[in-house]
Design a protein around this motif. Structure first.
Motif, PDB file in Angstrom:
ATOM      1  N   ILE A   1       0.841  -1.210   0.000  1.00 28.96           N
ATOM      2  CA  ILE A   1       0.000   0.000   0.000  1.00 28.96           C
ATOM      3  C   ILE A   1       0.872   1.254   0.000  1.00 28.96           C
ATOM      4  CG2 ILE A   1      -1.904   1.212   1.142  1.00 28.96           C
ATOM      5  CD1 ILE A   1      -2.544  -1.368   2.625  1.00 28.96           C
ATOM      6  N   THR A   2       0.529   2.182  -0.893  1.00 30.48           N
ATOM      7  CA  THR A   2       1.196   3.490  -0.945  1.00 30.48           C
ATOM      8  C   THR A   2       0.266   4.498  -0.270  1.00 30.48           C
ATOM      9  OG1 THR A   2       2.072   2.852  -3.104  1.00 30.48           O
ATOM     10  CG2 THR A   2       2.268   5.181  -2.476  1.00 30.48           C
ATOM     11  N   ILE A   3       0.765   5.136   0.793  1.00 28.08           N
ATOM     12  CA  ILE A   3      -0.028   6.134   1.512  1.00 28.08           C
ATOM     13  C   ILE A   3       0.460   7.515   1.092  1.00 28.08           C
ATOM     14  CG2 ILE A   3      -0.739   6.966   3.801  1.00 28.08           C
ATOM     15  CD1 ILE A   3      -1.361   4.020   3.546  1.00 28.08           C
ATOM     16  N   LYS A   4      -0.451   8.348   0.633  1.00 21.48           N
ATOM     17  CA  LYS A   4      -0.038   9.670   0.149  1.00 21.48           C
ATOM     18  C   LYS A   4      -0.747  10.789   0.924  1.00 21.48           C
ATOM     19  CE  LYS A   4       0.961   9.911  -4.329  1.00 21.48           C
ATOM     20  NZ  LYS A   4       2.397   9.721  -4.535  1.00 21.48           N
ATOM     21  N   PRO A   5      -0.117  11.230   2.025  1.00 21.42           N
ATOM     22  CA  PRO A   5      -0.712  12.352   2.755  1.00 21.42           C
ATOM     23  C   PRO A   5      -0.463  13.669   2.030  1.00 21.42           C
ATOM     24  CG  PRO A   5       0.823  11.099   4.153  1.00 21.42           C
ATOM     25  CD  PRO A   5       1.059  10.700   2.726  1.00 21.42           C
ATOM     26  N   GLY A   6      -1.376  14.629   2.279  1.00 22.33           N
ATOM     27  CA  GLY A   6      -1.134  16.025   1.896  1.00 22.33           C
ATOM     28  C   GLY A   6      -0.445  16.684   3.071  1.00 22.33           C
TER      29      GLY A   6
ATOM     30  N   ALA B   1      -7.067   1.639   5.304  1.00 22.48           N
ATOM     31  CA  ALA B   1      -6.435   1.131   4.077  1.00 22.48           C
ATOM     32  C   ALA B   1      -5.894  -0.280   4.304  1.00 22.48           C
ATOM     33  CB  ALA B   1      -5.299   2.063   3.656  1.00 22.48           C
ATOM     34  N   ILE B   2      -5.285  -0.493   5.460  1.00 26.37           N
ATOM     35  CA  ILE B   2      -4.704  -1.813   5.751  1.00 26.37           C
ATOM     36  C   ILE B   2      -5.807  -2.859   5.915  1.00 26.37           C
ATOM     37  CG2 ILE B   2      -3.431  -3.112   7.526  1.00 26.37           C
ATOM     38  CD1 ILE B   2      -1.587  -0.607   7.722  1.00 26.37           C
ATOM     39  N   GLU B   3      -6.907  -2.459   6.531  1.00 27.41           N
ATOM     40  CA  GLU B   3      -8.022  -3.406   6.711  1.00 27.41           C
ATOM     41  C   GLU B   3      -8.804  -3.613   5.411  1.00 27.41           C
ATOM     42  OE1 GLU B   3      -8.688  -2.214  11.397  1.00 27.41           O
ATOM     43  OE2 GLU B   3     -10.222  -1.679   9.935  1.00 27.41           O
ATOM     44  N   GLY B   4      -8.685  -2.665   4.471  1.00 35.10           N
ATOM     45  CA  GLY B   4      -9.471  -2.731   3.234  1.00 35.10           C
ATOM     46  C   GLY B   4      -8.693  -3.360   2.091  1.00 35.10           C
ATOM     47  N   SER B   5      -8.880  -2.794   0.885  1.00 37.63           N
ATOM     48  CA  SER B   5      -8.262  -3.431  -0.282  1.00 37.63           C
ATOM     49  C   SER B   5      -7.540  -2.428  -1.191  1.00 37.63           C
ATOM     50  CB  SER B   5      -9.341  -4.163  -1.086  1.00 37.63           C
ATOM     51  OG  SER B   5     -10.331  -3.221  -1.479  1.00 37.63           O
ATOM     52  N   ALA B   6      -7.403  -1.175  -0.737  1.00 39.07           N
ATOM     53  CA  ALA B   6      -6.819  -0.140  -1.600  1.00 39.07           C
ATOM     54  C   ALA B   6      -5.323  -0.389  -1.844  1.00 39.07           C
ATOM     55  CB  ALA B   6      -7.007   1.221  -0.959  1.00 39.07           C
ATOM     56  N   ASP B   7      -4.840   0.060  -3.000  1.00 39.20           N
ATOM     57  CA  ASP B   7      -3.410  -0.002  -3.317  1.00 39.20           C
ATOM     58  C   ASP B   7      -2.731   1.339  -3.018  1.00 39.20           C
ATOM     59  OD1 ASP B   7      -3.529  -2.642  -4.411  1.00 39.20           O
ATOM     60  OD2 ASP B   7      -4.506  -1.782  -6.175  1.00 39.20           O
ATOM     61  N   VAL B   8      -3.399   2.422  -3.420  1.00 38.47           N
ATOM     62  CA  VAL B   8      -2.853   3.782  -3.226  1.00 38.47           C
ATOM     63  C   VAL B   8      -3.923   4.599  -2.517  1.00 38.47           C
ATOM     64  CG1 VAL B   8      -1.940   5.840  -4.370  1.00 38.47           C
ATOM     65  CG2 VAL B   8      -1.509   3.574  -5.361  1.00 38.47           C
ATOM     66  N   VAL B   9      -3.540   5.240  -1.414  1.00 36.94           N
ATOM     67  CA  VAL B   9      -4.520   5.982  -0.619  1.00 36.94           C
ATOM     68  C   VAL B   9      -4.072   7.428  -0.427  1.00 36.94           C
ATOM     69  CG1 VAL B   9      -5.625   6.127   1.657  1.00 36.94           C
ATOM     70  CG2 VAL B   9      -5.182   3.910   0.630  1.00 36.94           C
ATOM     71  N   TYR B  10      -4.898   8.374  -0.833  1.00 34.37           N
ATOM     72  CA  TYR B  10      -4.661   9.793  -0.549  1.00 34.37           C
ATOM     73  C   TYR B  10      -5.330  10.104   0.788  1.00 34.37           C
ATOM     74  CZ  TYR B  10      -2.820  10.563  -5.210  1.00 34.37           C
ATOM     75  OH  TYR B  10      -2.037  10.526  -6.333  1.00 34.37           O
ATOM     76  N   THR B  11      -4.599  10.861   1.634  1.00 35.94           N
ATOM     77  CA  THR B  11      -5.183  11.195   2.935  1.00 35.94           C
ATOM     78  C   THR B  11      -4.823  12.636   3.298  1.00 35.94           C
ATOM     79  OG1 THR B  11      -5.134  10.736   5.313  1.00 35.94           O
ATOM     80  CG2 THR B  11      -3.233   9.959   4.069  1.00 35.94           C
ATOM     81  N   ARG B  12      -5.869  13.437   3.645  1.00 36.80           N
ATOM     82  CA  ARG B  12      -7.271  13.203   3.564  1.00 36.80           C
ATOM     83  C   ARG B  12      -7.732  12.991   2.128  1.00 36.80           C
ATOM     84  NH1 ARG B  12     -10.400  15.015   7.445  1.00 36.80           N
ATOM     85  NH2 ARG B  12     -11.419  13.071   7.139  1.00 36.80           N
ATOM     86  N   TRP B  13      -8.922  12.462   1.988  1.00 36.94           N
ATOM     87  CA  TRP B  13      -9.449  12.023   0.698  1.00 36.94           C
ATOM     88  C   TRP B  13      -9.401  13.104  -0.379  1.00 36.94           C
ATOM     89  CZ3 TRP B  13     -13.347  14.820  -1.444  1.00 36.94           C
ATOM     90  CH2 TRP B  13     -14.019  15.706  -0.583  1.00 36.94           C
ATOM     91  N   PHE B  14      -9.557  14.416   0.046  1.00 45.46           N
ATOM     92  CA  PHE B  14      -9.682  15.483  -0.967  1.00 45.46           C
ATOM     93  C   PHE B  14      -8.390  15.700  -1.762  1.00 45.46           C
ATOM     94  CE2 PHE B  14      -9.454  17.417   3.340  1.00 45.46           C
ATOM     95  CZ  PHE B  14      -8.180  17.938   3.292  1.00 45.46           C
ATOM     96  N   TRP B  15      -7.257  15.124  -1.296  1.00 45.39           N
ATOM     97  CA  TRP B  15      -6.020  15.256  -2.057  1.00 45.39           C
ATOM     98  C   TRP B  15      -6.057  14.452  -3.347  1.00 45.39           C
ATOM     99  CZ3 TRP B  15      -2.703  19.013  -1.411  1.00 45.39           C
ATOM    100  CH2 TRP B  15      -2.697  19.677  -0.192  1.00 45.39           C
ATOM    101  N   SER B  16      -6.936  13.474  -3.412  1.00 41.11           N
ATOM    102  CA  SER B  16      -7.025  12.669  -4.640  1.00 41.11           C
ATOM    103  C   SER B  16      -7.506  13.536  -5.815  1.00 41.11           C
ATOM    104  CB  SER B  16      -7.923  11.456  -4.406  1.00 41.11           C
ATOM    105  OG  SER B  16      -8.093  10.755  -5.589  1.00 41.11           O
ATOM    106  N   PRO B  17      -8.660  14.252  -5.693  1.00 38.48           N
ATOM    107  CA  PRO B  17      -9.047  15.127  -6.811  1.00 38.48           C
ATOM    108  C   PRO B  17      -8.088  16.305  -7.004  1.00 38.48           C
ATOM    109  CG  PRO B  17     -10.617  15.308  -4.965  1.00 38.48           C
ATOM    110  CD  PRO B  17      -9.731  14.133  -4.682  1.00 38.48           C
ATOM    111  N   ILE B  18      -7.540  16.849  -5.903  1.00 37.66           N
ATOM    112  CA  ILE B  18      -6.605  17.986  -6.062  1.00 37.66           C
ATOM    113  C   ILE B  18      -5.396  17.544  -6.902  1.00 37.66           C
ATOM    114  CG2 ILE B  18      -4.948  19.505  -4.862  1.00 37.66           C
ATOM    115  CD1 ILE B  18      -6.918  19.603  -2.503  1.00 37.66           C
ATOM    116  N   MET B  19      -4.848  16.390  -6.576  1.00 39.68           N
ATOM    117  CA  MET B  19      -3.648  15.947  -7.292  1.00 39.68           C
ATOM    118  C   MET B  19      -3.968  15.488  -8.707  1.00 39.68           C
ATOM    119  SD  MET B  19      -1.513  16.915  -5.165  1.00 39.68           S
ATOM    120  CE  MET B  19      -0.099  16.602  -6.210  1.00 39.68           C
ATOM    121  N   ALA B  20      -5.210  15.016  -8.927  1.00 42.53           N
ATOM    122  CA  ALA B  20      -5.609  14.656 -10.299  1.00 42.53           C
ATOM    123  C   ALA B  20      -5.558  15.911 -11.174  1.00 42.53           C
ATOM    124  CB  ALA B  20      -7.001  14.033 -10.301  1.00 42.53           C
TER     125      ALA B  20
END
Ligand SMILES: NC(=O)c1ccc[n+]([C@@H]2O[C@H](COP(=O)([O-])OP(=O)(O)OC[C@H]3O[C@@H](n4cnc5c(N)ncnc54)[C@H](OP(=O)(O)O)[C@@H]3O)[C@@H](O)[C@H]2O)c1
Length: 244
Positions: free
Chosen positions: A174-179, A210-229
């Motif tokens: 898992i890749t964790i990507k904090p802002g 993320a560890i309990e789930g199934s994600a490969d790459v996780v942006y944290t907090r979630w809003f960094w995913s659309p910002i970085m897109a």
């Protein structure tokens, strides 16, 4: 080293405030912990606190990511124990003069550690989750911190390749990507009232899920995913003109 019937959760760079919050989450759930880092005195204090408050088994181990060989030594220290998860939190942020040091601490050290865990797991037939804290800074080089961003981009590419290699064996990477997170790293650099600034406990909670789930790459907090897109989608001929 502790001998625990429960599989170990290994927390590397355990003095980071995000790692501490994650360790509390694990302790609340009754997990057996191994805390690794370069400040043994601080680690012992954190471990004692967790043992007293939550009644869990906690061991500590010295680990200095600036020294090649430390990852293999650390993994050797828990060779006889089943491992549920290993999370690498350690990281440094500097300028152009610290580029080589950042490549070592932020990427090469994690690669050494995870290769050793993968080899040991193949030998033991176990399937630990491997997670590392990268950064949104790795998504695109910006003039304000591109040496740090480049070290995290190298980590992202490494984790992607490792995930690809280990997937057929049933191991998750898992890749964790904090802002921005309120820690020493952002002190004096980010407005403390910024709505983008997350608390370490919020990021730790995202990592646990993320560890309990199934994600490969996780942006944290979630809003960094659309910002970085959006940031990634800006054409280079425009991006090079921006002051970022
Ligand atoms: N804060 C943010 O906004 C943010 C954003 C994106 C990503 N991140 C990432 O989040 C992770 C945790 O950072 P943080 O924000 O919690 O900052 P921090 O408080 O400065 O924590 C950094 C951690 O890395 C450890 N470390 C540094 N050099 C080390 C070495 N040579 N060997 C072993 N451990 C070493 C530190 O240990 P000591 O206590 O011994 O110094 C500490 O545990 C880092 O990977 C960072 O890049 C942070």
């Amino acid at each position: 080293m502790i001998e625990s019937a429960k599989p170990l959760h290994v927390i590397v760079g355990a003095t980071s405030p995000i790692a501490r919050a994650y360790a509390v989450d694990c302790a609340v759930a009754g997990k057996a912990l191994l805390l690794a880092g370069r400040n043994l005195e601080e680690l012992e204090l954190i471990a004692a606190d967790l043992r007293i408050r939550y009644g869990v088994k906690v061991a500590v181990e010295r680990y200095d990511a600036s020294l090649p060989g430390e990852g293999c030594r650390l993994v050797g220290s828990f060779a006889s124990q089943p491992v549920a998860a290993i999370v690498a939190f350690h990281g440094i942020m500097g300028g152009r003069d610290e580029f080589v040091a950042m490549l070592q601490v932020n990427c090469a050290a994690i690669a050494e550690l995870f290769e050793a865990v993968a080899d040991q797991s193949a030998h033991a037939g176990s399937k630990p989750v491997l997670a590392a804290v990268s950064s949104v800074a790795g998504d695109r080089g910006r003039q304000s911190n591109y040496p740090y961003g480049a070290s995290k981009a190298a980590l992202d590419a490494y984790l992607s390749g490792l995930r690809n290699r280990l997937h057929p064996l049933g191991l998750r990477v898992i890749t964790i990507k904090p802002g921005f997170v309120r820690t020493r790293l952002t002190e004096g650099k980010v407005n403390p009232r910024s709505p983008l600034l997350a608390e370490p406990a919020q990021v730790a909670d995202d990592i646990r899920r993320a560890i309990e789930g199934s994600a490969d790459v996780v942006y944290t907090r979630w809003f960094w995913s659309p910002i970085m897109a959006i940031i990634r989608s800006i054409p280079e001929f425009i991006f090079k003109r921006l002051r970022l």
